[in-house]
Design an enzyme around this catalytic site. Sequence first.
Site, PDB file in Angstrom:
ATOM      1  N   CYS A  38       0.824  -1.219   0.000  1.00 16.64           N
ATOM      2  CA  CYS A  38       0.000   0.000   0.000  1.00 16.64           C
ATOM      3  C   CYS A  38       0.855   1.265   0.000  1.00 16.64           C
ATOM      4  O   CYS A  38       1.956   1.278   0.553  1.00 16.64           O
ATOM      5  CB  CYS A  38      -0.883   0.024   1.234  1.00 16.64           C
ATOM      6  SG  CYS A  38      -1.928  -1.420   1.377  1.00 16.64           S
ATOM      7  N   ARG A  52       5.698  -0.172  -5.875  1.00 14.84           N
ATOM      8  CA  ARG A  52       5.623  -0.961  -4.642  1.00 14.84           C
ATOM      9  C   ARG A  52       4.716  -2.171  -4.777  1.00 14.84           C
ATOM     10  O   ARG A  52       4.782  -3.086  -3.957  1.00 14.84           O
ATOM     11  CB  ARG A  52       5.088  -0.078  -3.499  1.00 14.84           C
ATOM     12  CG  ARG A  52       6.031   1.043  -3.125  1.00 14.84           C
ATOM     13  CD  ARG A  52       5.321   2.079  -2.290  1.00 14.84           C
ATOM     14  NE  ARG A  52       4.897   1.563  -1.016  1.00 14.84           N
ATOM     15  CZ  ARG A  52       5.535   1.771   0.132  1.00 14.84           C
ATOM     16  NH1 ARG A  52       6.641   2.471   0.130  1.00 14.84           N
ATOM     17  NH2 ARG A  52       5.082   1.288   1.250  1.00 14.84           N
ATOM     18  N   GLU A  57       9.518 -15.059  -9.602  1.00 18.64           N
ATOM     19  CA  GLU A  57       8.714 -13.877  -9.273  1.00 18.64           C
ATOM     20  C   GLU A  57       8.309 -13.070 -10.493  1.00 18.64           C
ATOM     21  O   GLU A  57       7.236 -12.480 -10.497  1.00 18.64           O
ATOM     22  CB  GLU A  57       9.347 -13.009  -8.178  1.00 18.64           C
ATOM     23  CG  GLU A  57      10.649 -12.352  -8.483  1.00 18.64           C
ATOM     24  CD  GLU A  57      11.229 -11.589  -7.275  1.00 18.64           C
ATOM     25  OE1 GLU A  57      10.505 -11.318  -6.312  1.00 18.64           O
ATOM     26  OE2 GLU A  57      12.430 -11.271  -7.312  1.00 18.64           O
ATOM     27  N   GLU A  77      18.749 -17.248  -5.330  1.00 16.64           N
ATOM     28  CA  GLU A  77      18.361 -15.917  -5.813  1.00 16.64           C
ATOM     29  C   GLU A  77      17.953 -15.991  -7.296  1.00 16.64           C
ATOM     30  O   GLU A  77      16.986 -15.343  -7.712  1.00 16.64           O
ATOM     31  CB  GLU A  77      19.534 -14.941  -5.598  1.00 16.64           C
ATOM     32  CG  GLU A  77      19.349 -13.555  -6.152  1.00 16.64           C
ATOM     33  CD  GLU A  77      18.145 -12.789  -5.598  1.00 16.64           C
ATOM     34  OE1 GLU A  77      17.527 -13.244  -4.637  1.00 16.64           O
ATOM     35  OE2 GLU A  77      17.810 -11.748  -6.179  1.00 16.64           O
ATOM     36  N   LYS A 121       6.947  -4.309  -3.512  1.00 15.47           N
ATOM     37  CA  LYS A 121       8.360  -3.936  -3.391  1.00 15.47           C
ATOM     38  C   LYS A 121       8.766  -3.825  -1.930  1.00 15.47           C
ATOM     39  O   LYS A 121       9.846  -4.250  -1.544  1.00 15.47           O
ATOM     40  CB  LYS A 121       8.564  -2.577  -4.085  1.00 15.47           C
ATOM     41  CG  LYS A 121       9.972  -2.041  -4.021  1.00 15.47           C
ATOM     42  CD  LYS A 121      10.848  -2.804  -4.966  1.00 15.47           C
ATOM     43  CE  LYS A 121      12.305  -2.442  -4.840  1.00 15.47           C
ATOM     44  NZ  LYS A 121      13.159  -3.520  -5.372  1.00 15.47           N
ATOM     45  N   HIS A 144      19.587 -36.638  -3.242  1.00 17.34           N
ATOM     46  CA  HIS A 144      18.767 -36.932  -2.060  1.00 17.34           C
ATOM     47  C   HIS A 144      17.311 -36.523  -2.276  1.00 17.34           C
ATOM     48  O   HIS A 144      16.569 -36.358  -1.315  1.00 17.34           O
ATOM     49  CB  HIS A 144      19.342 -36.224  -0.826  1.00 17.34           C
ATOM     50  CG  HIS A 144      20.727 -36.680  -0.494  1.00 17.34           C
ATOM     51  ND1 HIS A 144      21.008 -37.970  -0.087  1.00 17.34           N
ATOM     52  CD2 HIS A 144      21.918 -36.046  -0.561  1.00 17.34           C
ATOM     53  CE1 HIS A 144      22.305 -38.098   0.104  1.00 17.34           C
ATOM     54  NE2 HIS A 144      22.887 -36.942  -0.185  1.00 17.34           N
ATOM     55  N   TRP A 182      -2.800  -2.786  -1.605  1.00 16.28           N
ATOM     56  CA  TRP A 182      -2.339  -4.155  -1.874  1.00 16.28           C
ATOM     57  C   TRP A 182      -3.132  -5.034  -0.920  1.00 16.28           C
ATOM     58  O   TRP A 182      -2.985  -4.935   0.300  1.00 16.28           O
ATOM     59  CB  TRP A 182      -0.834  -4.232  -1.609  1.00 16.28           C
ATOM     60  CG  TRP A 182      -0.200  -5.531  -1.963  1.00 16.28           C
ATOM     61  CD1 TRP A 182       0.125  -5.981  -3.218  1.00 16.28           C
ATOM     62  CD2 TRP A 182       0.235  -6.552  -1.056  1.00 16.28           C
ATOM     63  NE1 TRP A 182       0.723  -7.207  -3.136  1.00 16.28           N
ATOM     64  CE2 TRP A 182       0.801  -7.582  -1.835  1.00 16.28           C
ATOM     65  CE3 TRP A 182       0.195  -6.699   0.330  1.00 16.28           C
ATOM     66  CZ2 TRP A 182       1.324  -8.743  -1.266  1.00 16.28           C
ATOM     67  CZ3 TRP A 182       0.723  -7.849   0.893  1.00 16.28           C
ATOM     68  CH2 TRP A 182       1.272  -8.866   0.099  1.00 16.28           C
ATOM     69  N   LYS A 200      14.328 -14.930  -8.692  1.00 19.16           N
ATOM     70  CA  LYS A 200      14.126 -13.942  -9.760  1.00 19.16           C
ATOM     71  C   LYS A 200      13.231 -14.538 -10.842  1.00 19.16           C
ATOM     72  O   LYS A 200      12.303 -13.896 -11.312  1.00 19.16           O
ATOM     73  CB  LYS A 200      15.460 -13.539 -10.416  1.00 19.16           C
ATOM     74  CG  LYS A 200      16.353 -12.629  -9.646  1.00 19.16           C
ATOM     75  CD  LYS A 200      15.898 -11.205  -9.530  1.00 19.16           C
ATOM     76  CE  LYS A 200      15.012 -11.040  -8.349  1.00 19.16           C
ATOM     77  NZ  LYS A 200      15.604 -10.666  -7.100  1.00 19.16           N
ATOM     78  N   ASN A 255      -2.140   2.370   5.629  1.00 24.65           N
ATOM     79  CA  ASN A 255      -1.193   1.283   5.319  1.00 24.65           C
ATOM     80  C   ASN A 255      -0.985   0.490   6.596  1.00 24.65           C
ATOM     81  O   ASN A 255      -0.902   1.075   7.673  1.00 24.65           O
ATOM     82  CB  ASN A 255       0.174   1.839   4.915  1.00 24.65           C
ATOM     83  CG  ASN A 255       0.157   2.455   3.535  1.00 24.65           C
ATOM     84  OD1 ASN A 255      -0.852   2.440   2.853  1.00 24.65           O
ATOM     85  ND2 ASN A 255       1.292   3.019   3.139  1.00 24.65           N
ATOM     86  N   GLY A 256      -0.833  -0.810   6.474  1.00 18.82           N
ATOM     87  CA  GLY A 256      -0.575  -1.639   7.652  1.00 18.82           C
ATOM     88  C   GLY A 256      -1.735  -2.583   7.916  1.00 18.82           C
ATOM     89  O   GLY A 256      -2.603  -2.780   7.049  1.00 18.82           O
TER      90      GLY A 256
HETATM   91  C1  G6P Z   1       9.783  -7.913  -0.951  1.00 16.34           C
HETATM   92  C2  G6P Z   1      10.452  -7.540  -2.263  1.00 16.34           C
HETATM   93  C3  G6P Z   1      11.765  -8.289  -2.395  1.00 16.34           C
HETATM   94  C4  G6P Z   1      12.653  -8.004  -1.186  1.00 16.34           C
HETATM   95  C5  G6P Z   1      11.936  -8.335   0.122  1.00 16.34           C
HETATM   96  C6  G6P Z   1      12.716  -7.804   1.317  1.00 16.34           C
HETATM   97  O1  G6P Z   1       9.365  -9.233  -0.996  1.00 16.34           O
HETATM   98  O2  G6P Z   1       9.606  -7.849  -3.359  1.00 16.34           O
HETATM   99  O3  G6P Z   1      12.436  -7.858  -3.572  1.00 16.34           O
HETATM  100  O4  G6P Z   1      13.812  -8.768  -1.288  1.00 16.34           O
HETATM  101  O5  G6P Z   1      10.657  -7.697   0.158  1.00 16.34           O
HETATM  102  O6  G6P Z   1      12.730  -6.408   1.227  1.00 16.34           O
HETATM  103  P1  G6P Z   1      13.856  -5.474   1.847  1.00 16.34           P
HETATM  104  O7  G6P Z   1      13.417  -4.086   1.464  1.00 16.34           O
HETATM  105  O8  G6P Z   1      13.792  -5.693   3.336  1.00 16.34           O
HETATM  106  O9  G6P Z   1      15.152  -5.861   1.267  1.00 16.34           O
END
Ligand code: G6P
Length: 617
Positions: free
Chosen positions: A2, A27, A497, A490, A612, A513, A75, A494, A99-100
């Site tokens: 949000c 975001r 997502e 990672e 984000k 395993h 969101w 990527k 927000n929250g």
């Molecule tokens: C969200 C974002 C990720 C990020 C994670 C942690 O899930 O989409 O890209 O790695 O939050 O966020 P931060 O701001 O704490 O690195």
Amino acid sequence: MCGIVAAVGSDNVLPVLMEGLKRLEYRGYDSAGVALVEAPGRIGRAREVGKVAALERVLAAAPLVGMTGIAHTRWATHGQPSQDNAHPHVSGRIAVVHNGIIENHLALKAELVSDGFLFTSETDTEVIAHLVEREMRSTSSLATAVERAVQRLDGAYALGVIHADEPDRVIGARQGSPLVVGVGEHGYYLGSDPLALLTVTDRFLYLDDGDMVIITREGCDVQGLASNGGRVPVVRETVHYEHDDQAVGKGGFAHYMLKEIHEQPVAVANALEGRLGTDRVLVEALGPRAERLLAGTRQVHIVACGTSYHAGMVARYWLEELAGVPCQVEIASEYRYRQVVAPPGTLFLTLSQSGETADTLAALRHARKRQDGDAYVGSLAICNVPGSSLVRESDLALMTHAGPEIGVASTKAFTTQLTALMLVTLALRQVRGGDAELTARLVHRLRYLPTLLGDAVALDEEITSVAGKLATYRHALFLGRGPQMPIAMEGALKLKEISYIHAEAHAAGELKHGPLALVDETMPVIAMAPMDGLLEKLKSNLQEVRARGGELLVFSDPESGVQSGEGLSVVTVPACCHYLAPILYTVPLQLLAYHVAVARGTDVDQPRNLAKSVTVE
Ligand code: G6P
């Protein structure tokens, strides 16, 4: 996640609010809305599911005009994305954006329903609007009503509240969710992120948890929480936000993510800037308390979420091998609820791009409480956003200087975090009297890292061609060993997502395993094979995949001897010292995910369901 924008200006504020919402699009959100005091006694509101552009179309057909307003991107947490659930929420003459998460909303709702309030949404936010409206029955001041209402709330919130009969003010409040006040020439503003307001100001006041603020056209009045639960006027420093407005545009790239991948050589150079001496890391440049904090460190607990967590996993290999300190790495949402044993001398290290991730912040607060009892030597945040909650609440903050990261999928934030972690590792090594020759060698290699990253970015075209094939699969496996294992994780994150291909990562040694059962001609396997002490073992793992018909894509360096052939494509990554290879090998994996997503036609910068900055638990 949000986003909030609010304004009291000397002209129609709708354009400022809409521009702010667009700047918060990165975001992640699923609906948007705006409410303006159009005339004393009248609030106009528009809400729409989908993108801000959809709300703009609604407003083009039925414009709103007013000098005071609040706006929101939602969101979904409580209730699906729908017009009824979108903010602002209205009760009587009140409108609220939030927000929250309000954890006690069900109990409050029951109370408000029995008082005769009618609920029109499934959100937790609507209780706030009704609470404020109910308080207005016994006070004529909106600020007093908001103050009383927030006393009833459990959970996290950043709020913007307007009242039809108080046309020249917005009340803001924060507890656990970020909110800043923008100081403009023609008015005052609220934003959940300064980026939302950069077209109107670069001067901000960062509110603390518990703060309430009244903004008017001429100024702002911040009220802190007194120890007796009452309110006291407080002064929050006005900070100049250093930014280059270019940094928040796409700069000619098709997507923010691609731009941010290409920015990595410069971003990493910025992360190193001023922190390297001839043969050593300048510990004093890491911050005024760095030397003392590191000297007292006996072990490190790294806590983070998402991509940042993967950076921490890489750092564990470095900290143990190069600095000789035990290290544990944990996802913040687990750490904060576990009875962690932190032996004396534990450095609590958080990693976060945004500095506002709810779980990471909660873990820090949990650790800080125990710090009083001597368990932790102190807290260090590695973060990209100056002034964020994590930075302000940690004993020491090391900024990554990656610049604004807009693409939801984190790229340059990750490689700059790794760079900062290597600096911390070497600083600890120095403080602990480790052999200076290897330190000096690594310092020289670090200096050359931006150039190598430039070479890795230049693989873009080659990777575009291999991505076409990968885009046709439904699943993918990623393999790595040692510090390349978290890089494989990672890479898988990527890919999943942004392309929505199911992807998993495993330590290559674990293949037999379990995961090997999944391997056949429908399962491509992507492996990182740099020249290091584990290369021969990894090659055996790759044979195991080929023997089951799995298609292999291997990222390797010129000397590793892995050759392209039937069912095996090799992308050659520039040769690099094995300590820094995890940083370098990240880049082709980012490019791979990007081009696969483009080939599949997904929304690369704003993938579905993701945000984000995750400011709720
Ligand atoms: C969200 C974002 C990720 C990020 C994670 C942690 O899930 O989409 O890209 O790695 O939050 O966020 P931060 O701001 O704490 O690195």
